[in-house]
Design a protein around this motif. Structure first.
Motif, mmCIF file in Angstrom:
data_model
loop_
_atom_site.group_PDB
_atom_site.id
_atom_site.type_symbol
_atom_site.label_atom_id
_atom_site.label_comp_id
_atom_site.label_asym_id
_atom_site.label_seq_id
_atom_site.Cartn_x
_atom_site.Cartn_y
_atom_site.Cartn_z
ATOM 1 N N GLY A 91 -10.188 -13.879 50.581
ATOM 2 C CA GLY A 91 -10.442 -14.075 49.159
ATOM 3 C C GLY A 91 -11.895 -13.947 48.755
ATOM 4 O O GLY A 91 -12.250 -14.155 47.589
ATOM 5 N N ASP A 92 -12.780 -13.606 49.704
ATOM 6 C CA ASP A 92 -14.190 -13.377 49.373
ATOM 7 C C ASP A 92 -14.340 -12.025 48.658
ATOM 8 O O ASP A 92 -13.482 -11.153 48.794
ATOM 9 N N PRO A 93 -15.433 -11.823 47.941
ATOM 10 C CA PRO A 93 -15.633 -10.542 47.269
ATOM 11 C C PRO A 93 -15.659 -9.387 48.267
ATOM 12 O O PRO A 93 -16.180 -9.517 49.386
ATOM 13 N N TYR A 94 -15.086 -8.257 47.857
ATOM 14 C CA TYR A 94 -15.168 -7.039 48.668
ATOM 15 C C TYR A 94 -15.143 -5.823 47.748
ATOM 16 O O TYR A 94 -14.356 -5.767 46.802
ATOM 17 N N THR A 112 -16.770 -16.341 54.498
ATOM 18 C CA THR A 112 -15.833 -17.163 55.274
ATOM 19 C C THR A 112 -15.816 -16.744 56.726
ATOM 20 O O THR A 112 -15.896 -17.583 57.638
ATOM 21 N N PHE A 113 -15.712 -15.431 56.973
ATOM 22 C CA PHE A 113 -15.630 -14.962 58.350
ATOM 23 C C PHE A 113 -16.963 -15.108 59.074
ATOM 24 O O PHE A 113 -16.990 -15.377 60.284
ATOM 25 N N GLN A 114 -18.079 -14.934 58.363
ATOM 26 C CA GLN A 114 -19.382 -15.122 59.009
ATOM 27 C C GLN A 114 -19.501 -16.537 59.558
ATOM 28 O O GLN A 114 -19.930 -16.749 60.699
ATOM 29 N N ARG A 115 -19.103 -17.504 58.757
ATOM 30 C CA ARG A 115 -19.171 -18.899 59.216
ATOM 31 C C ARG A 115 -18.177 -19.151 60.343
ATOM 32 O O ARG A 115 -18.474 -19.863 61.303
ATOM 33 N N ARG A 116 -17.023 -18.546 60.239
ATOM 34 C CA ARG A 116 -15.999 -18.720 61.269
ATOM 35 C C ARG A 116 -16.425 -18.070 62.595
ATOM 36 O O ARG A 116 -16.155 -18.591 63.678
ATOM 37 N N VAL A 126 -25.645 -3.337 64.635
ATOM 38 C CA VAL A 126 -25.070 -4.345 63.747
ATOM 39 C C VAL A 126 -23.669 -3.907 63.339
ATOM 40 O O VAL A 126 -23.464 -2.782 62.875
ATOM 41 N N TYR A 127 -22.715 -4.814 63.557
ATOM 42 C CA TYR A 127 -21.327 -4.571 63.175
ATOM 43 C C TYR A 127 -21.072 -5.224 61.823
ATOM 44 O O TYR A 127 -21.218 -6.438 61.689
ATOM 45 N N LEU A 128 -20.695 -4.438 60.837
ATOM 46 C CA LEU A 128 -20.357 -4.981 59.526
ATOM 47 C C LEU A 128 -18.866 -5.309 59.516
ATOM 48 O O LEU A 128 -18.021 -4.463 59.184
ATOM 49 N N SER A 129 -18.542 -6.537 59.904
ATOM 50 C CA SER A 129 -17.137 -6.922 59.982
ATOM 51 C C SER A 129 -16.574 -7.190 58.595
ATOM 52 O O SER A 129 -17.313 -7.480 57.651
ATOM 53 N N MET A 130 -15.250 -7.084 58.498
ATOM 54 C CA MET A 130 -14.539 -7.098 57.217
ATOM 55 C C MET A 130 -15.068 -5.976 56.318
ATOM 56 O O MET A 130 -15.116 -6.090 55.101
#
Length: 282
Positions: free
Chosen positions: A147-150, A103-107, A136-140
């Motif tokens: 609600g995405d897998p983590y 979700t955040f990647q697309r956003r 490379v920044y690994l966000s989230m």
């Protein structure tokens, strides 16, 4: 050795009122006097997405780099931005935001994670040709509000993919300020031990009263690279509506020195930068 990354770009990018180009350059020039390892000074992204950064090329032309030991980092969100940034010899690092959250990647970059990984590979090839390095920044990287897998195991999977692309600097990013000290220590300890040839950084957002415990947690996990912004200004405008500030650099410095690390900063220039930040951000 501690690497302190000062991030005026992150501090400025979400502000609604445009900061004059000359003021941006004056502030970054002052930061260049302090002795930070790297200055995250701007970004080559769509001016529609981040209008505050539309003058990054102009700011770069106004920087006095001759006496500074600091390196320059610019954020890019796609191959075109990378190609623009690579036109400038003064830039040492290109930073790319890769998210564990679809979700955040697309956003954030209007692309899927799969597409973003392809972009990382292309940018890595371009950087190698030009003698630059990609961060490379690994966000989230410490949790997901969408609600995405983590899971820590998922973080490790992403690091493995980046290692296969020969990425040498990975910054684990707590984009919304949810990282608990125990998780910070665990994530860094696992990654640092598994990939000793990679430099792992911490790009955390935090309330000021939690900064010390987060820095110490990172140190316990083996992290020696920390991003911050003076007085904790800024946050990611593409994340949740309520911005959580960056790690306040002055508080990180205090904590790191208390822990026995020699940072080799010019404290008088740091004080001047703190004063100047008040006129830039207030």
């Amino acid at each position: 050795m501690i690497q302190l990354i000062e991030c005026p770009r992150d501090a400025m990018q979400g502000l609604p009122d445009f900061i004059d180009t000359a003021i941006k350059a004056a502030y970054i020039n002052q930061l260049l006097e302090v002795g930070f390892h790297t200055i995250d000074f701007g970004s080559f992204v769509s001016p529609k997405a981040i209008p505050q950064m539309r003058d990054t090329a102009e700011v770069l032309e106004m920087l006095d780099l001759h006496k500074s030991k600091s390196k320059l980092l610019a954020i890019v969100a796609n191959v075109r931005g990378a190609e623009d940034a690579l036109q400038f010899e003064e830039i040492d690092y290109l930073g790319f935001p890769l998210s564990i959250s679809e979700t955040f990647q697309r956003r954030n970059t209007n692309a899927s994670i799969e597409q973003a990984l392809e972009t990382v590979e292309t940018i890595q090839n371009l950087c190698e040709v030009k003698g630059k390095e990609q961060v490379v920044y690994l966000s989230m990287g410490f949790g997901n509000p969408y609600g995405d897998p983590y899971s820590p195991e998922l973080v490790a999977e992403f690091v493995q993919k980046l290692d296969e692309l020969e990425i040498k600097i990975i910054s684990l990013s707590d984009t919304i300020g949810v990282a608990e000290p125990s998780l910070i220590t665990e994530l860094f300890k696992v990654q640092v031990e598994a990939f000793p040839h990679i430099t792992f950084g911490a790009h955390l957002h935090s309330r000021k009263d939690q900064i010390e415990e987060k820095v110490i947690a990172g140190l316990k996990g083996g992290c020696r690279r920390f991003d911050g912004a003076l007085q904790g200004f800024g946050g990611c405008p593409m994340a949740k509506d309520e911005l959580v500030g960056n790690m306040a650099t002055e508080k990180m410095i205090e904590t790191l020195e208390k822990e026995g690390f020699e940072l080799n900063l010019d404290k008088s220039e740091l004080r001047e930068a703190m004063k100047l930040s008040n006129s830039v951000f207030f």
